[in-house]
Scaffold this motif. Structure first.
Motif, mmCIF file in Angstrom:
data_model
loop_
_atom_site.group_PDB
_atom_site.id
_atom_site.type_symbol
_atom_site.label_atom_id
_atom_site.label_comp_id
_atom_site.label_asym_id
_atom_site.label_seq_id
_atom_site.Cartn_x
_atom_site.Cartn_y
_atom_site.Cartn_z
ATOM 1 N N ASP A 641 6.463 43.946 50.582
ATOM 2 C CA ASP A 641 6.234 45.331 50.169
ATOM 3 C C ASP A 641 7.320 46.223 50.772
ATOM 4 O O ASP A 641 7.381 46.407 51.982
ATOM 5 N N THR A 642 8.182 46.749 49.929
ATOM 6 C CA THR A 642 9.328 47.513 50.450
ATOM 7 C C THR A 642 8.982 48.959 50.811
ATOM 8 O O THR A 642 9.816 49.687 51.328
ATOM 9 N N ASP A 643 7.748 49.366 50.565
ATOM 10 C CA ASP A 643 7.335 50.727 50.920
ATOM 11 C C ASP A 643 6.935 50.756 52.396
ATOM 12 O O ASP A 643 5.764 50.718 52.751
ATOM 13 N N ILE A 644 7.958 50.799 53.266
ATOM 14 C CA ILE A 644 7.652 50.582 54.687
ATOM 15 C C ILE A 644 7.418 51.861 55.479
ATOM 16 O O ILE A 644 7.088 51.804 56.654
ATOM 17 N N GLY A 645 7.607 53.015 54.882
ATOM 18 C CA GLY A 645 7.317 54.271 55.587
ATOM 19 C C GLY A 645 8.384 54.632 56.600
ATOM 20 O O GLY A 645 9.536 54.208 56.488
ATOM 21 N N ASP A 646 7.976 55.368 57.621
ATOM 22 C CA ASP A 646 8.894 55.949 58.591
ATOM 23 C C ASP A 646 9.523 54.892 59.502
ATOM 24 O O ASP A 646 8.826 54.127 60.159
ATOM 25 N N THR A 647 10.867 54.861 59.534
ATOM 26 C CA THR A 647 11.536 53.898 60.421
ATOM 27 C C THR A 647 12.372 54.629 61.470
ATOM 28 O O THR A 647 13.218 54.032 62.121
ATOM 29 N N SER A 648 12.099 55.932 61.648
ATOM 30 C CA SER A 648 12.966 56.734 62.521
ATOM 31 C C SER A 648 12.879 56.328 63.992
ATOM 32 O O SER A 648 13.775 56.620 64.763
ATOM 33 N N THR A 649 11.806 55.643 64.373
ATOM 34 C CA THR A 649 11.722 55.279 65.790
ATOM 35 C C THR A 649 12.329 53.899 66.070
ATOM 36 O O THR A 649 12.297 53.417 67.194
ATOM 37 N N LEU A 650 12.897 53.269 65.042
ATOM 38 C CA LEU A 650 13.515 51.956 65.251
ATOM 39 C C LEU A 650 14.854 52.083 65.970
ATOM 40 O O LEU A 650 15.641 52.987 65.686
ATOM 41 N N ALA A 651 15.106 51.159 66.886
ATOM 42 C CA ALA A 651 16.397 51.151 67.582
ATOM 43 C C ALA A 651 17.507 50.828 66.587
ATOM 44 O O ALA A 651 18.588 51.395 66.625
ATOM 45 N N ASP A 652 17.245 49.908 65.645
ATOM 46 C CA ASP A 652 18.254 49.517 64.676
ATOM 47 C C ASP A 652 17.598 49.293 63.308
ATOM 48 O O ASP A 652 17.129 48.193 63.021
ATOM 49 N N PRO A 653 17.544 50.333 62.476
ATOM 50 C CA PRO A 653 16.829 50.229 61.200
ATOM 51 C C PRO A 653 17.433 49.187 60.244
ATOM 52 O O PRO A 653 16.768 48.735 59.320
ATOM 53 N N SER A 654 18.691 48.770 60.480
ATOM 54 C CA SER A 654 19.333 47.847 59.535
ATOM 55 C C SER A 654 18.699 46.451 59.543
ATOM 56 O O SER A 654 18.852 45.695 58.586
ATOM 57 N N VAL A 656 15.765 45.717 59.098
ATOM 58 C CA VAL A 656 14.707 45.645 58.091
ATOM 59 C C VAL A 656 15.242 45.053 56.781
ATOM 60 O O VAL A 656 14.644 44.128 56.213
ATOM 61 N N ASP A 657 16.400 45.556 56.337
ATOM 62 C CA ASP A 657 17.010 45.015 55.117
ATOM 63 C C ASP A 657 17.309 43.535 55.257
ATOM 64 O O ASP A 657 17.039 42.723 54.363
ATOM 65 N N GLU A 658 17.871 43.174 56.399
ATOM 66 C CA GLU A 658 18.207 41.774 56.654
ATOM 67 C C GLU A 658 16.975 40.877 56.549
ATOM 68 O O GLU A 658 17.036 39.778 56.013
ATOM 69 N N LEU A 659 15.863 41.385 57.084
ATOM 70 C CA LEU A 659 14.634 40.584 57.066
ATOM 71 C C LEU A 659 14.086 40.431 55.652
ATOM 72 O O LEU A 659 13.593 39.363 55.283
ATOM 73 N N PHE A 660 14.208 41.482 54.862
ATOM 74 C CA PHE A 660 13.781 41.343 53.465
ATOM 75 C C PHE A 660 14.630 40.287 52.765
ATOM 76 O O PHE A 660 14.127 39.484 51.983
ATOM 77 N N LYS A 661 15.946 40.282 53.075
ATOM 78 C CA LYS A 661 16.844 39.308 52.447
ATOM 79 C C LYS A 661 16.539 37.880 52.867
ATOM 80 O O LYS A 661 16.711 36.942 52.100
ATOM 81 N N SER A 662 16.100 37.698 54.110
ATOM 82 C CA SER A 662 15.892 36.317 54.571
ATOM 83 C C SER A 662 14.472 35.804 54.323
ATOM 84 O O SER A 662 14.100 34.748 54.830
#
Ligand code: WTA
Length: 664
Positions: A641-654, A656-662
């Motif tokens: 589910d790509t509707d992940i909401g607020d990611t502003s508190t993540l140290a490295d938001p990138s 997330v994309d990598e995990l969807f790809k793998s």
């Protein structure tokens, strides 16, 4: 069944609490007569006026009986700064080193004695007073790990101002929200700091935050005090002209060294009531805005002092090092207040474990002859990846107590810490606590408690843990349930700043009469308590209650896995199933063989019902800046589910994309 490790002779010898029997006796006494127990320790401190007779402790934990409240030593007046500095100096510790400071660059280091620290604190306290800061005013602090941070916190405590430290990794939005919520009058920061080879321009973040506070929250901070730090340390990477990195607003900004100039090193402490606020610290809530946890004067001081003394078995000549940032509760209690209250010598470190090399921690233990080393499992796991030689090449023989905090420590990491870092003779204290608890609540004690890898152990003095099932029934003996506390110890939080209703709802409404930690725990057949993680990290597979951290512990036992995170994925038959993310050690291939081995391992260790449905290769995990895994996001990835909401508190938001790809 886990092996039990007994404290070594090396630790037990000279320990202030050398047997488990003695611990049990003291714990019993602390529950039977809290006043007798805590007033004995209170005697060491200076009280300007004593506590009123019969008012030593009062509380209500039952929302049906009225508002929740906790009060310790009502009527007494004192000052925390006076107690942690002046009192120690009067007791002959003036020339003792309070802190060794080690910068990000190994060439930057200094030290400060108790006497010198008091002088600086008084000068800063006077400067705050001169700028209109009064008792009860809030001062926001957004600082790196430098001496001025401690000076600033204690300066506030001296004049009765309430500090609100915001970890200097938070975004301008988060800083603005926190400053506005507590209506901070003043912000204290530094121009910048190095973290490894990365330059953090803190002043720039503050400029943006001050602007956002004004425009978004309609809150004006009248003064921003800036420490000039970058000019006095070695640059560790590329840097432009410092002055060009941020703006200077002459209406608001003032240099630390300028307001300190000409201030007197004498400052009369403000005598505070026992239940006046000492500080507030925001912690993330599961819903909505951050919660401003509020701690008060007397109880916090007593509890911080006592936990430090027993949990680290602190002795006069020890050199103690807690690696936590002052921006978190661990830094407040165990970098600042507790060690100082015990007249201890601490190491304060500005940098990271990986700069200039991956053995920086071990080289610092060797350099400063550290006796107590207190860190987090996430750091231990990160360091394990680099192999044993980086540890063994250093002389770590001064170590006596190793501490762990922040999350359940997986047995693999525990054993590495114990065997390699502690050379099989140090005690490990796995300290369970929260921003809300003020100090350790479940832990081992070095000379007294037996240890099991991964178990937090036993309640600290004054703490009475209870396990409840979903219906609120008390679980006696071995079992697993909600971890709650039936009575207050001196250091527990008193309220959420400006929102007592939320405090009552979040912590006291789920189970009437209990403070609810939000964590699950298991009591084993020997009475050890194992914290199994947040309740929301629990999952139920075919009617079996499982904790994600338990499965993670098993996955990381596999030598090729350096870190694992497990979440629940809805399953049509089992209700929930296990979806696992694994980070691998360098050079390891991810493929069907490894997946099989991991599934088998979990099945073997926990049971067939616990066998994971999915094992996914993870290049990294979505973590907050404080290192906590955001399982909410992992659950979305598990679902696709790509509707992940607020990611502003993540140290490295990138990641997330990598995990969807793998995803498999
Ligand atoms: C978790 C940090 C297991 C727990 C001091 C708690 C732990 C939350 C441990 C509080 C531990 C902390 N074993 N879990 N030794 N220490 N936790 O407020 O879930 O940042 O509720 O305080 O961290 O995090 P906080």
């Amino acid at each position: 069944m886990s092996r039990v490790y007994q404290p070594s002779d090396y630790v037990v010898e000279k320990s202030r609490l050398p047997s488990f029997e003695k611990y049990k006796e003291m714990h019993k006494k602390s529950l039977e007569d809290p006043e007798a127990f805590w007033s004995e320790i209170a005697k060491e401190f200076h009280w300007q006026t004593p506590c009123q007779p019969g008012k030593f402790v009062s509380y209500n934990f039952d929302i049906d009986k009225g508002d929740i409240f906790v009060k310790w030593l009502e009527g007494a007046t004192t000052n925390v700064c006076f107690n942690v500095l002046d009192r120690n100096i009067r007791n002959g510790h003036g020339d003792k080193i309070a802190y060794y400071w080690e910068g990000n660059h190994p060439d930057d280091y200094s030290r400060i004695t108790y006497k010198k620290l008091l002088d600086s604190v008084c000068m800063f306290a006077n400067a705050l007073r001169e700028n209109g800061v009064r008792k009860g005013d809030r001062v926001a602090i957004y600082m790196p790990m430098i001496m001025e941070t401690v000076i600033c916190m204690l300066g506030c405590a001296r004049i009765g101002a309430v500090h609100s430290v915001v970890f200097a990794g938070f975004s301008p939005d988060s800083l603005a929200e926190r400053m506005s919520d507590c209506k901070a009058k003043v912000l204290v920061t530094a121009d910048g700091a190095w973290r490894g080879e990365k330059l953090l321009v803190l002043k720039k973040t503050c400029d943006q935050a001050l602007e956002k506070a004004r425009t978004k929250h309609n809150h004006e901070v009248s003064l921003c005090i800036v420490v000039s730090h970058l000019g006095r340390v070695k640059p560790c990477g590329k840097m432009d002209d410092i002055k060009k990195l941020y703006d200077w607003n002459y209406n608001v900004d003032v240099w630390w060294h300028e307001i300190m100039e000409g201030q007197s090193p004498i400052c009369a402490p403000e005598w505070m009531n026992a239940e006046d606020p000492l500080f507030m610290l925001y912690t993330s809530g599961s819903t909505g805005k951050p919660k401003g946890v509020l701690h008060t004067i007397a109880g916090y001081m007593l509890y911080a002092t006592t936990t430090f003394r027993y949990v680290f078995d602190y002795r006069e000549k020890d050199i103690y090092w807690c690696t936590a940032d002052v921006g978190w509760i661990t830094g407040h209690t165990y970098v600042v207040y507790a060690p100082l209250a015990n007249a201890a010598t601490s190491l304060m470190f500005e940098g990271t474990p990986f700069y200039p090399d991956n053995d920086r921690y071990w080289s610092l233990v060797e350099k400063y002859k550290v006796t107590q080393f207190y860190t987090a499992p996430t750091a231990i796991r990160a360091l394990m990846k680099f192999g044993d030689e980086l540890v063994t090449k250093h002389n770590l023989k001064t170590l006596r107590v190793l501490g762990s905090v922040g999350e359940p420590i997986n047995p693999e990491a525990w054993l590495w810490f114990y065997n390699l870092v502690g050379n099989k003779r140090c005690s490990i204290v796995d300290t369970f606590w929260q921003t809300e608890t003020g100090g350790h609540v479940l832990t081992g004690l070095p000379g007294a408690s037996p240890m099991k890898p991964g178990a937090a152990g036993f309640p600290f003095f004054g703490v009475e843990p209870t396990l409840l099932d979903e219906s609120g029934k008390v679980i006696e003996g071995p079992g697993e349930g909600y971890l709650v506390f039936s009575r207050p110890w001196p250091g527990i939080m008193r309220t959420l700043f400006g929102d007592h209703a939320r405090y009552q709802k979040v912590y006291f409404s789920k189970f009437k009469g209990y403070y609810c930690t939000g964590d699950g725990a298991r009591r084993d057949e020997n009475g050890f308590l194992w914290v199994t993680g947040r309740i929301d990290d629990m999952l139920n597979v075919s009617g079996h209650l499982l904790s994600t951290s338990e499965v993670e512990g098993v996955l990381t036992e596999e030598h090729s896995v350096s870190e694992a995170a497990v979440v629940s994925k809805p399953h049509p038959v089992k209700g929930e199933s296990l979806y696992c993310f694994v980070i691998l050690n360098e050079g390891v291939q991810f493929g069907p063989e490894l997946i099989d081995a991991l599934k088998k391992r979990v099945r073997n260790r926990i049971g067939a019902f616990a066998a994971p449905d999915v094992i996914q290769y993870a290049p990294g995990l979505p973590k907050t800046r404080s290192g906590k895994i955001m399982r909410r996001i992992l659950r979305k990835i598990a679902l696709g589910d790509t509707d992940i909401g607020d990611t502003s508190t993540l140290a490295d938001p990138s990641v997330v994309d990598e995990l969807f790809k793998s995803r498999p």
